[in-house]
Design a protein around this motif. Structure first.
Motif, PDB file in Angstrom:
ATOM      1  N   MET A   1      -1.062  -6.805  12.186  1.00 27.72           N
ATOM      2  CA  MET A   1      -0.793  -6.016  10.968  1.00 27.72           C
ATOM      3  C   MET A   1      -1.088  -4.540  11.191  1.00 27.72           C
ATOM      4  N   GLY A   2      -0.264  -3.700  10.580  1.00 22.95           N
ATOM      5  CA  GLY A   2      -0.453  -2.255  10.743  1.00 22.95           C
ATOM      6  C   GLY A   2      -1.728  -1.770  10.065  1.00 22.95           C
ATOM      7  N   ARG A   3      -2.207  -0.639  10.550  1.00 23.82           N
ATOM      8  CA  ARG A   3      -3.441  -0.086   9.995  1.00 23.82           C
ATOM      9  C   ARG A   3      -3.163   0.651   8.681  1.00 23.82           C
ATOM     10  N   VAL A   4      -4.141   0.609   7.782  1.00 23.86           N
ATOM     11  CA  VAL A   4      -4.046   1.392   6.545  1.00 23.86           C
ATOM     12  C   VAL A   4      -5.256   2.317   6.520  1.00 23.86           C
ATOM     13  N   MET A   5      -5.004   3.617   6.481  1.00 23.93           N
ATOM     14  CA  MET A   5      -6.099   4.580   6.463  1.00 23.93           C
ATOM     15  C   MET A   5      -6.164   5.260   5.108  1.00 23.93           C
ATOM     16  N   VAL A   6      -7.271   5.051   4.410  1.00 27.87           N
ATOM     17  CA  VAL A   6      -7.466   5.780   3.150  1.00 27.87           C
ATOM     18  C   VAL A   6      -8.206   7.062   3.511  1.00 27.87           C
ATOM     19  N   ILE A   7      -7.575   8.185   3.264  1.00 33.69           N
ATOM     20  CA  ILE A   7      -8.169   9.456   3.666  1.00 33.69           C
ATOM     21  C   ILE A   7      -9.120   9.923   2.569  1.00 33.69           C
ATOM     22  N   GLU A   8     -10.393   9.870   2.896  1.00 37.96           N
ATOM     23  CA  GLU A   8     -11.445  10.165   1.911  1.00 37.96           C
ATOM     24  C   GLU A   8     -11.893  11.609   2.078  1.00 37.96           C
ATOM     25  N   HIS A   9     -11.792  12.378   1.025  1.00 36.16           N
ATOM     26  CA  HIS A   9     -12.287  13.756   1.069  1.00 36.16           C
ATOM     27  C   HIS A   9     -12.487  14.204  -0.371  1.00 36.16           C
ATOM     28  N   PRO A  10     -13.590  14.897  -0.650  1.00 34.02           N
ATOM     29  CA  PRO A  10     -13.844  15.301  -2.040  1.00 34.02           C
ATOM     30  C   PRO A  10     -12.692  16.111  -2.637  1.00 34.02           C
ATOM     31  N   LEU A  11     -12.092  16.996  -1.851  1.00 33.50           N
ATOM     32  CA  LEU A  11     -10.999  17.824  -2.410  1.00 33.50           C
ATOM     33  C   LEU A  11      -9.766  16.968  -2.703  1.00 33.50           C
TER      34      LEU A  11
ATOM     35  N   PRO B   1      -1.240  -2.437  -3.862  1.00 39.48           N
ATOM     36  CA  PRO B   1      -1.514  -3.472  -2.849  1.00 39.48           C
ATOM     37  C   PRO B   1      -0.240  -4.226  -2.457  1.00 39.48           C
ATOM     38  N   GLU B   2       0.658  -4.431  -3.436  1.00 41.76           N
ATOM     39  CA  GLU B   2       1.909  -5.159  -3.159  1.00 41.76           C
ATOM     40  C   GLU B   2       2.753  -4.403  -2.124  1.00 41.76           C
ATOM     41  N   GLY B   3       2.827  -3.083  -2.293  1.00 38.49           N
ATOM     42  CA  GLY B   3       3.629  -2.257  -1.392  1.00 38.49           C
ATOM     43  C   GLY B   3       3.026  -2.220   0.002  1.00 38.49           C
ATOM     44  N   ILE B   4       1.716  -2.137   0.056  1.00 39.40           N
ATOM     45  CA  ILE B   4       1.045  -2.110   1.369  1.00 39.40           C
ATOM     46  C   ILE B   4       1.328  -3.410   2.111  1.00 39.40           C
ATOM     47  N   ARG B   5       1.241  -4.527   1.383  1.00 40.40           N
ATOM     48  CA  ARG B   5       1.503  -5.840   2.025  1.00 40.40           C
ATOM     49  C   ARG B   5       2.917  -5.893   2.578  1.00 40.40           C
ATOM     50  N   ALA B   6       3.893  -5.507   1.748  1.00 38.07           N
ATOM     51  CA  ALA B   6       5.300  -5.580   2.168  1.00 38.07           C
ATOM     52  C   ALA B   6       5.554  -4.667   3.362  1.00 38.07           C
ATOM     53  N   PHE B   7       4.970  -3.472   3.320  1.00 37.72           N
ATOM     54  CA  PHE B   7       5.202  -2.510   4.398  1.00 37.72           C
ATOM     55  C   PHE B   7       4.596  -3.000   5.712  1.00 37.72           C
ATOM     56  N   ARG B   8       3.380  -3.515   5.633  1.00 31.01           N
ATOM     57  CA  ARG B   8       2.709  -3.970   6.866  1.00 31.01           C
ATOM     58  C   ARG B   8       3.432  -5.151   7.481  1.00 31.01           C
ATOM     59  N   GLU B   9       3.992  -5.994   6.622  1.00 33.19           N
ATOM     60  CA  GLU B   9       4.754  -7.137   7.147  1.00 33.19           C
ATOM     61  C   GLU B   9       6.012  -6.672   7.864  1.00 33.19           C
ATOM     62  N   ALA B  10       6.712  -5.717   7.243  1.00 36.07           N
ATOM     63  CA  ALA B  10       7.987  -5.252   7.804  1.00 36.07           C
ATOM     64  C   ALA B  10       7.783  -4.371   9.031  1.00 36.07           C
TER      65      ALA B  10
ATOM     66  N   ASP C   1       3.768  -2.051  13.214  1.00 42.92           N
ATOM     67  CA  ASP C   1       3.432  -1.010  14.204  1.00 42.92           C
ATOM     68  C   ASP C   1       3.275   0.371  13.569  1.00 42.92           C
ATOM     69  N   VAL C   2       3.508   0.489  12.280  1.00 46.17           N
ATOM     70  CA  VAL C   2       3.497   1.825  11.642  1.00 46.17           C
ATOM     71  C   VAL C   2       2.259   1.972  10.754  1.00 46.17           C
ATOM     72  N   PRO C   3       1.345   2.879  11.118  1.00 45.08           N
ATOM     73  CA  PRO C   3       0.168   3.068  10.269  1.00 45.08           C
ATOM     74  C   PRO C   3       0.525   3.744   8.940  1.00 45.08           C
ATOM     75  N   ILE C   4      -0.237   3.375   7.909  1.00 45.80           N
ATOM     76  CA  ILE C   4      -0.036   3.970   6.574  1.00 45.80           C
ATOM     77  C   ILE C   4      -1.252   4.839   6.268  1.00 45.80           C
ATOM     78  N   TYR C   5      -1.003   6.061   5.840  1.00 44.10           N
ATOM     79  CA  TYR C   5      -2.086   6.952   5.416  1.00 44.10           C
ATOM     80  C   TYR C   5      -1.948   7.172   3.921  1.00 44.10           C
ATOM     81  N   VAL C   6      -2.996   6.864   3.169  1.00 43.12           N
ATOM     82  CA  VAL C   6      -2.928   7.005   1.710  1.00 43.12           C
ATOM     83  C   VAL C   6      -4.142   7.765   1.203  1.00 43.12           C
ATOM     84  N   ALA C   7      -3.979   8.374   0.024  1.00 44.60           N
ATOM     85  CA  ALA C   7      -5.128   9.012  -0.624  1.00 44.60           C
ATOM     86  C   ALA C   7      -5.835   8.008  -1.529  1.00 44.60           C
ATOM     87  N   ALA C   8      -5.101   7.024  -2.059  1.00 42.54           N
ATOM     88  CA  ALA C   8      -5.724   6.024  -2.938  1.00 42.54           C
ATOM     89  C   ALA C   8      -4.894   4.742  -2.962  1.00 42.54           C
ATOM     90  N   ILE C   9      -5.611   3.611  -3.004  1.00 42.32           N
ATOM     91  CA  ILE C   9      -4.930   2.326  -3.220  1.00 42.32           C
ATOM     92  C   ILE C   9      -5.260   1.903  -4.649  1.00 42.32           C
TER      93      ILE C   9
END
Ligand code: PRP
Ligand code: URA
Length: 207
Positions: A1-11, A163-172, A175-183
């Motif tokens: 499964m592809g990686r999901v990175m939640v980018i945590e930063h106060p700003l 969460p639904e979109g992350i699941r579908a994307f990782r399945e499809a 190999d493509v990492p996802i970078y998000v600000a919030a799930i």
């Protein structure tokens, strides 16, 4: 499964909260989306390979660096287009392709209406951007089109994901990492992200 990175930063957290706020007007929404994208790109590019170059300072010659691979940015129209400026602020030489996709409001399936990508993207670092990952249909389709042009190193950047979109994307695209600000929590019956920020395209363009 592809990686999901939640980018945590106060700003990022503070700006995202303003973006969600329904009283945020079109101008501020646009500015925040651009700024948030720039912050996120700073993190996404952290592992981009460098090559050594020589540079002449006013005093002497020294060694420096430049990105070793070309960068290609692919916004998903419409809302992704506003993120382009945020990426180009940090990577001004990136080439830009465009993919136009809208979601059918009833079936929620993606419909591609435009595609123009740079040639020879096989050795490029490709960043596909869209503020929202809801069912995942649009992002899955956009990355499929980009891979179809030969792209091998693709990353997907969005701000708010369900969460639904992350699941579908990782399945499809495992190999493509996802970078998000919030799930966020979930999708509602109309495919909108809860709590989300509403319809990004409508808030940007006043439609
Ligand atoms: C929005 C958003 C994504 C898509 C996400 O675009 O910008 O592209 O929905 O939903 P999905 O993950 O369920 O596919 P929309 O279809 O509203 O088009 P627009 O940008 O032209 O408003
Ligand atoms: N597209 C949006 O712009 N917002 C959502 O919540 C879902 C899809």
């Amino acid at each position: 499964m592809g990686r999901v990175m939640v980018i945590e930063h106060p700003l990022i957290k503070a700006k995202l909260t303003k973006l969600r706020d329904k009283s945020t007007d079109r101008l501020l929404f646009r500015q925040l989306l651009e700024e948030l994208t720039a912050f996120m790109v700073y993190e996404i590019t952290r592992d981009f390979p460098l090559r050594e170059v020589e540079v002449e300072t006013p005093l002497e010659r020294t060694k420096g660096h430049e990105l070793a691979q070309p960068v290609v940015l692919v916004p998903i129209l419409r809302a992704g287009i506003v993120m382009t400026e945020g990426v180009l602020r940090l990577v001004p030489n990136a080439r830009v392709g465009h993919i136009g996709i809208y979601r059918d409001p009833v079936t929620l399936r993606p419909h591609v209406y435009y595609k123009k990508l740079p040639r020879n993207i096989g050795d490029a670092l490709v960043i596909v951007v869209d503020p929202m990952l809801a069912t995942g249909g649009s992002a899955v389709e956009a990355v499929r089109l980009v891979k179809g042009e030969g792209a091998k190193d693709v990353r997907f950047l969005c701000l708010v994901a369900a969460p639904e979109g992350i699941r579908a994307f990782r399945e499809a695209h495992p190999d493509v990492p996802i970078y998000v600000a919030a799930i966020d929590r979930e999708l509602n019956d109309h495919g909108y992200i809860l709590p989300g920020l509403g319809d990004a395209g409508d808030r940007l363009f006043g439609t």
